[in-house]
Design an enzyme around this catalytic site. Sequence first.
Site, PDB file in Angstrom:
ATOM      1  N   CYS A 299       0.816  -1.377   0.020  1.00 23.08           N
ATOM      2  CA  CYS A 299      -0.072   0.001  -0.080  1.00 23.08           C
ATOM      3  C   CYS A 299       1.026   1.352   0.070  1.00 23.08           C
ATOM      4  CB  CYS A 299      -1.026  -0.042   1.291  1.00 23.08           C
ATOM      5  SG  CYS A 299      -0.173  -0.069   2.919  1.00 23.08           S
ATOM      6  N   HIS A 326       1.844   5.180   9.815  1.00 22.11           N
ATOM      7  CA  HIS A 326       1.006   4.077   9.478  1.00 22.11           C
ATOM      8  C   HIS A 326      -0.330   3.510  10.509  1.00 22.11           C
ATOM      9  CE1 HIS A 326      -0.435   0.410   7.210  1.00 22.11           C
ATOM     10  NE2 HIS A 326       0.319   0.854   6.177  1.00 22.11           N
TER      11      HIS A 326
END
Length: 494
Positions: A299, A326
């Site tokens: 991602c 994150h």
Amino acid sequence: MTDQRKRERPDNYFSDWKEREALAEAMIPQVGALAREQNVKCYIYGRSLVNQSVLDIMKSHRYVRQVEHNELSEFETAPVLEAMGTMQLGPSHIDVGRLAVEFYDKAQGEGMTLEEYIAQQLGFLVQSTQRPVDKPVDVVLYGFGRIGRLMARILINKTDGGDSLRLRAVVVRRGGAENDLVKRASLLRRDSVHGAFQGTIRVDEDRQSFVANGNEIKVIYADRPEDVDYTAHGINDCIVIDNTGVWRDDEALSRHLEGKGVSKVILTAPGKGQLKNIVAGINDGEISSTDRLISAASCTTNAIAPPLKALDDEFGIVSGHVETVHAYTNDQNLIDNYHKADRRGRSAPLNMVITETGAAKAVAKVLPQMQGKLTGNAIRVPTPNVSMAILNLTLKKETTVEELNEFMRNIALHSTMRKQINFSASPEVVSSDFVGSRAACVFDAQATIVNGAHVVCYLWYDNEYGYSCQVYRILEKMAGISYLTYPKGDSGTL
């Protein structure tokens, strides 16, 4: 854009709203009929109108002001949709918003009627028999965790007439509960981050499947990919999307190809060794018809590769550091407990956790020109979804905040990467505002810092849904799906 379309401020905002609301409501059956009967999907500046609510359609119109510095009104798009409904258009994807803007800003001033302009622009689609793919392509999800379930939602939503991609099965290990199938279906139906499934789901215990919006999806229990016989379930030449991340190089991932009925495999994790790492919109041109194993990278790699390419093409990148802030993941512990990795054993909802990320190095597999230029690290933070990548870069030439932001705005709105990069100019947005974003990343213009040739860029990304959308775009490429589009050259359908 000219000022020809600027409307006078209404005397009564509420009356104006109700008129536009009625027009948006009337668009729903028109859009639905085009999609269902002619396989024509309608968009407004890349935002799909299919299966959208009245308010979603109105918000898509409102969004255009960020693109064109001008409003787009339902009064302008409604006649476009009506005209399209009278034409025998072939399977295609049409940006109704761009059609409307181009007519009212250009063609109307040249004396053309709306009907004449639309007939001219969409003439290549009339009576077209070109199908997006020769026959429907079966898709199997191997693993049904966060990415697997979001891929299921996307695939079900994009089934339409069933003549392109069809989700046929999910493969999982048996959980042990007697009502395992019900539990799997329930996790698809309800999601703490992404909300309720848009549609209906029923469980068919006798057929070992669940049915989502009419799509029957078999649930197959297996411990090893090579043990699955998909043909026994009527599934042939399928594309398997491996969401487990267990097998990440060519040799290990190829175990899927030993299963009967498998044609190709996509890995939703960074690939190791010689496995191609592909980011949709960046290097998906490297996918060949002979490729059977592909990695969709991570991602974070998907989030940073598009802006890095754009900035390197325009300004040149000398060196830089990528810091990822994150959201915590299922790999971490809810409370302090043993973990083989450093620091990840500490409670994810209670701590910021410094950890490593391979995205800075992995991006070189997607953009070879970045080899050796980037370092990277990550901080896991106590939020369940949406992350941020901070690009701290030294460029080859100096710029300004205004120049860099305007460049990225144009890339996000008008380049071939507009499905990968979104643009935000709001000073008030926070991470939860980007839940459900379909882009690989969203460039936050308010946070940009420039000091000569040194720049700091902030990128939001839904590390679950945005990434899943990128995987879907690769899936279409692997399946050989290609729609005729307006504007011509638009790629992808999501």
